[in-house]
Design an enzyme around this catalytic site. Structure first.
Site, PDB file in Angstrom:
ATOM      1  N   LYS A  70     -28.364  -8.896 -34.767  1.00  0.00           N
ATOM      2  CA  LYS A  70     -29.096 -10.103 -34.704  1.00  0.00           C
ATOM      3  C   LYS A  70     -29.941 -10.368 -33.519  1.00  0.00           C
ATOM      4  O   LYS A  70     -29.312 -10.194 -32.285  1.00  0.00           O
ATOM      5  CB  LYS A  70     -28.467 -11.411 -35.057  1.00  0.00           C
ATOM      6  CG  LYS A  70     -27.857 -11.343 -36.431  1.00  0.00           C
ATOM      7  CD  LYS A  70     -28.903 -11.711 -37.478  1.00  0.00           C
ATOM      8  CE  LYS A  70     -28.784 -13.345 -37.589  1.00  0.00           C
ATOM      9  NZ  LYS A  70     -29.915 -13.790 -38.549  1.00  0.00           N
ATOM     10  N   HIS A  81     -50.340 -23.617 -48.132  1.00  0.00           N
ATOM     11  CA  HIS A  81     -49.189 -23.779 -48.971  1.00  0.00           C
ATOM     12  C   HIS A  81     -48.126 -22.540 -48.557  1.00  0.00           C
ATOM     13  O   HIS A  81     -47.432 -22.143 -49.404  1.00  0.00           O
ATOM     14  CB  HIS A  81     -49.531 -23.769 -50.467  1.00  0.00           C
ATOM     15  CG  HIS A  81     -50.497 -24.735 -50.967  1.00  0.00           C
ATOM     16  ND1 HIS A  81     -50.358 -25.741 -51.230  1.00  0.00           N
ATOM     17  CD2 HIS A  81     -51.894 -24.461 -50.856  1.00  0.00           C
ATOM     18  CE1 HIS A  81     -51.567 -26.691 -51.487  1.00  0.00           C
ATOM     19  NE2 HIS A  81     -52.615 -25.775 -51.102  1.00  0.00           N
ATOM     20  N   ASN A  84     -31.890 -13.830 -32.680  1.00  0.00           N
ATOM     21  CA  ASN A  84     -32.149 -15.046 -33.126  1.00  0.00           C
ATOM     22  C   ASN A  84     -33.208 -15.816 -32.270  1.00  0.00           C
ATOM     23  O   ASN A  84     -33.142 -15.854 -31.045  1.00  0.00           O
ATOM     24  CB  ASN A  84     -30.962 -15.821 -33.530  1.00  0.00           C
ATOM     25  CG  ASN A  84     -30.130 -15.244 -34.482  1.00  0.00           C
ATOM     26  OD1 ASN A  84     -30.523 -14.493 -35.414  1.00  0.00           O
ATOM     27  ND2 ASN A  84     -28.931 -15.433 -34.151  1.00  0.00           N
ATOM     28  N   SER A 117     -25.302 -51.045 -16.391  1.00  0.00           N
ATOM     29  CA  SER A 117     -26.097 -49.931 -16.789  1.00  0.00           C
ATOM     30  C   SER A 117     -26.486 -48.751 -15.664  1.00  0.00           C
ATOM     31  O   SER A 117     -27.656 -48.223 -15.905  1.00  0.00           O
ATOM     32  CB  SER A 117     -27.558 -50.603 -17.158  1.00  0.00           C
ATOM     33  OG  SER A 117     -27.978 -51.482 -16.125  1.00  0.00           O
ATOM     34  N   GLN A 139     -31.594 -53.855 -22.125  1.00  0.00           N
ATOM     35  CA  GLN A 139     -31.180 -52.943 -21.156  1.00  0.00           C
ATOM     36  C   GLN A 139     -31.093 -51.437 -21.803  1.00  0.00           C
ATOM     37  O   GLN A 139     -31.153 -50.464 -21.311  1.00  0.00           O
ATOM     38  CB  GLN A 139     -29.976 -53.353 -20.885  1.00  0.00           C
ATOM     39  CG  GLN A 139     -29.018 -52.361 -19.872  1.00  0.00           C
ATOM     40  CD  GLN A 139     -28.008 -53.092 -19.395  1.00  0.00           C
ATOM     41  OE1 GLN A 139     -28.092 -54.096 -18.374  1.00  0.00           O
ATOM     42  NE2 GLN A 139     -26.819 -52.638 -19.690  1.00  0.00           N
ATOM     43  N   SER A 183     -25.969 -12.916 -32.054  1.00  0.00           N
ATOM     44  CA  SER A 183     -24.875 -13.342 -33.179  1.00  0.00           C
ATOM     45  C   SER A 183     -23.649 -12.902 -32.601  1.00  0.00           C
ATOM     46  O   SER A 183     -23.367 -11.684 -32.190  1.00  0.00           O
ATOM     47  CB  SER A 183     -25.260 -12.913 -34.590  1.00  0.00           C
ATOM     48  OG  SER A 183     -24.072 -13.058 -35.242  1.00  0.00           O
ATOM     49  N   GLU A 196     -35.915 -22.614 -32.569  1.00  0.00           N
ATOM     50  CA  GLU A 196     -34.933 -23.440 -33.543  1.00  0.00           C
ATOM     51  C   GLU A 196     -34.508 -24.852 -32.803  1.00  0.00           C
ATOM     52  O   GLU A 196     -34.532 -26.017 -33.350  1.00  0.00           O
ATOM     53  CB  GLU A 196     -33.909 -22.861 -34.045  1.00  0.00           C
ATOM     54  CG  GLU A 196     -34.276 -21.849 -35.242  1.00  0.00           C
ATOM     55  CD  GLU A 196     -32.895 -20.644 -35.518  1.00  0.00           C
ATOM     56  OE1 GLU A 196     -32.872 -20.559 -36.646  1.00  0.00           O
ATOM     57  OE2 GLU A 196     -32.353 -20.264 -34.531  1.00  0.00           O
ATOM     58  N   LYS A 204     -33.719 -47.954 -22.006  1.00  0.00           N
ATOM     59  CA  LYS A 204     -34.128 -46.677 -21.028  1.00  0.00           C
ATOM     60  C   LYS A 204     -33.534 -45.746 -21.695  1.00  0.00           C
ATOM     61  O   LYS A 204     -34.197 -44.595 -21.282  1.00  0.00           O
ATOM     62  CB  LYS A 204     -33.660 -47.215 -19.549  1.00  0.00           C
ATOM     63  CG  LYS A 204     -34.635 -48.168 -18.861  1.00  0.00           C
ATOM     64  CD  LYS A 204     -34.158 -48.934 -17.615  1.00  0.00           C
ATOM     65  CE  LYS A 204     -33.066 -49.839 -17.933  1.00  0.00           C
ATOM     66  NZ  LYS A 204     -33.802 -51.050 -18.540  1.00  0.00           N
TER      67      LYS A 204
HETATM   68  N1  ARG Z   1     -29.518 -53.974 -16.230  1.00  0.00           N
HETATM   69  C1  ARG Z   1     -30.654 -54.950 -16.755  1.00  0.00           C
HETATM   70  C2  ARG Z   1     -31.817 -54.059 -17.699  1.00  0.00           C
HETATM   71  O1  ARG Z   1     -31.736 -53.003 -17.558  1.00  0.00           O
HETATM   72  C3  ARG Z   1     -31.330 -55.619 -15.735  1.00  0.00           C
HETATM   73  C4  ARG Z   1     -31.763 -57.111 -16.025  1.00  0.00           C
HETATM   74  C5  ARG Z   1     -30.563 -57.828 -16.078  1.00  0.00           C
HETATM   75  N2  ARG Z   1     -30.910 -59.238 -16.422  1.00  0.00           N
HETATM   76  C6  ARG Z   1     -30.265 -60.032 -16.731  1.00  0.00           C
HETATM   77  N3  ARG Z   1     -30.478 -61.323 -16.926  1.00  0.00           N
HETATM   78  N4  ARG Z   1     -28.910 -59.709 -17.299  1.00  0.00           N
HETATM   79  O2  ARG Z   1     -32.491 -55.045 -18.542  1.00  0.00           O
END
Ligand code: ARG
Length: 468
Positions: free
Chosen positions: A292, A165, A294, A32, A331, A286, A299, A334
């Protein structure tokens, strides 16, 4: 042999139990680092508070704690200055930082993780990151609201049609319209504040899920890191991400607001309305149609709201089936949350830039208040003020409007007093002054209404909210 070479030897924290490591592609799949590297600063901050507490509690030597702290500080500085870079081949930010620490300090570095798991670590890092960055996002939001309120203040007397409306309904002012937007954005801001208040608890000390048998001082760590208190339950701490749902929800609501404002802007910028002229630097041309100009930014903001809404759905789907406590699925939280936060932030900045440089066409807006019988409700209220029950007043004015239409007239004021009197005896010469767009707006001075001095009051009230 070739097979063997595919096996990487990145820094992992879990060698020992497992003899075999995943191949490069599989390792990268479960890594990650590409997403959580933005938590580097927070990870180090959390580790420093953790080692300080370990030292205080006698779990590690004070001297070890001091050395770990100094090295962590150095790593933070080196990352900041660019002297070292995050290794994109590491598994995650936690193993990357601990890896460097161990590389530099040997066994001392290996002491840092006592009483801790990456599960409580990542929950901590994310909260620290949000406590640090959501206020920045809120500052963008505040800046955008302020800019819009300034515009609104400039235009408390600029007449424009108010719509229901998408039909012209009653005259309002541009100031009233822009203040309406701001009222929503001010609530958005309080949603971020609420979410921040609720997440202000420190999960460290929750371990993998069941805390630790070591004599950790959770209160001290929470305090050192600026949290109100430690979290109440270790399983909840590592398993729940309701604060992620809340924040991504707050982002989606804000984006939905921006999207609707942009829809207004797109309509206003059209040849049909011509209420607004976006500056050239906030428009695009455009590739084929030479004429144009725009409203692409508007948008695109409208388009990006889809992504913020999608992220909320992603996060709910991510969480709904997860057994307690931690699962690696978490994980994935995020990427969606960061995307929402980045999107809102960027869109707020772009929206502000686009709006502060736009020019409003007051003549067009004012002209659009005339001719669509926007004064009809005020004419009915005129009769109510003279003692007629509203339903009767409504009917009389409706008949006047029909008379106008039949005669090819576009305003109630186009009727003579004698003609008006055929629909209600109560009509008098003072009607004509009472139903000009300016009078209609001025008369509607209740709290919340479009009358200029009332809108100025609303602007002041909203500005006050921003000081909270
Ligand atoms: N990269 C993991 C996360 O974002 C960290 C926690 C990992 N824990 C595990 N037991 N593999 O959640």
């Amino acid at each position: 042999m070739a097979e063997k070479e595919k096996n990487p030897a990145p820094r992992v924290l879990w060698t020992g139990r497992l003899e075999e490591k995943p191949e490069a592609e599989a390792f990268a799949f479960q890594a990650s680092i590409s997403v959580d590297q933005r938590l580097a600063r927070d990870d180090i901050r959390g580790s420093r508070a953790h080692v300080a507490m370990l030292g205080e509690q006698g779990i590690i030597f004070r001297d070890t704690a001091a050395k770990l702290d100094a090295e962590l500080g150095r790593i933070a500085e080196e990352l900041e200055s660019g002297k070292i870079a995050v290794d994109g081949d590491a598994e995650d930010i936690h193993s990357f930082i601990e890896g460097i620490l161990t590389e530099r300090l040997g066994d001392l570095g290996r002491a840092v993780h006592a009483g801790r798991s990456r599960n409580d670590q990542v929950a901590l890092d994310l909260r620290l990151y949000l406590k640090r960055t959501v206020p920045e996002l809120m500052a963008e939001l505040t800046g955008t609201i302020r800019a819009l309120l300034d515009k609104a203040e400039e235009h408390t007397e600029s007449l424009m049609p108010g719509y229901t409306h998408l039909q012209r309904a009653q005259p309002v002012t541009l100031g009233h319209h822009l203040t309406a937007w701001c009222a929503g954005l001010v609530r958005d801001r309080s949603r971020f504040t609420d979410a921040l208040n609720r997440l202000d608890e420190c999960p460290l000390g929750s371990g993998a899920l069941a805390g630790s048998g070591l004599p950790l001082d959770r209160d001290a760590v929470a305090k050192a890191l600026g949290f109100v208190r430690p979290t109440v339950n270790s399983m909840d701490s590592v398993a729940d991400r309701d604060f992620v749902l809340e924040l991504s929800g707050a982002c989606a609501v804000t984006m939905t607001h921006l999207s609707r404002f942009c829809e207004d802007v797109i309509l206003w910028a059209s040849e049909e309305y011509k209420f607004i002229s976006l500056s050239e630097s906030w428009s695009t041309g455009s590739s084929i149609m030479p004429q144009k100009k725009n409203p692409d930014f508007a948008e695109l903001i409208r388009g990006k709201s889809a992504r913020a809404i999608g992220n909320v759905v992603t996060l709910f789907a991510l969480l709904k089936g997860l057994p307690y406590a931690y699962d690696k699925d978490l994980q994935e939280d995020k990427e969606s949350l960061f995307d929402s936060l980045d999107t809102v932030r960027g869109c707020l900045r772009m929206f502000r830039g686009m709006m502060t440089t736009a020019a409003f066409n007051r003549e067009r807006m004012e002209a659009a208040c005339v001719g669509g019988f926007l004064e009809a409700t005020d004419a009915a209220e005129y009769l109510v003020r003279k003692g007629l029950p509203f339903r009767k007043a409504h009917e009389s004015v409706a008949l006047v409007v029909r008379d106008c239409v039949a005669a090819g007239q576009t305003r109630i004021a186009d009727r003579s007093l004698a003609e008006l009197k055929t629909r209600s005896e109560l009509f008098d010469a003072d009607l004509y002054d009472a139903i000009t767009p300016v009078s209609c707006v001025a008369a509607r001075n209740l709290p919340g209404g479009p009358a200029p001095e009332e809108v100025r009051r609303q602007i002041t009230a909203l500005r006050k909210e921003l000081e909270k």
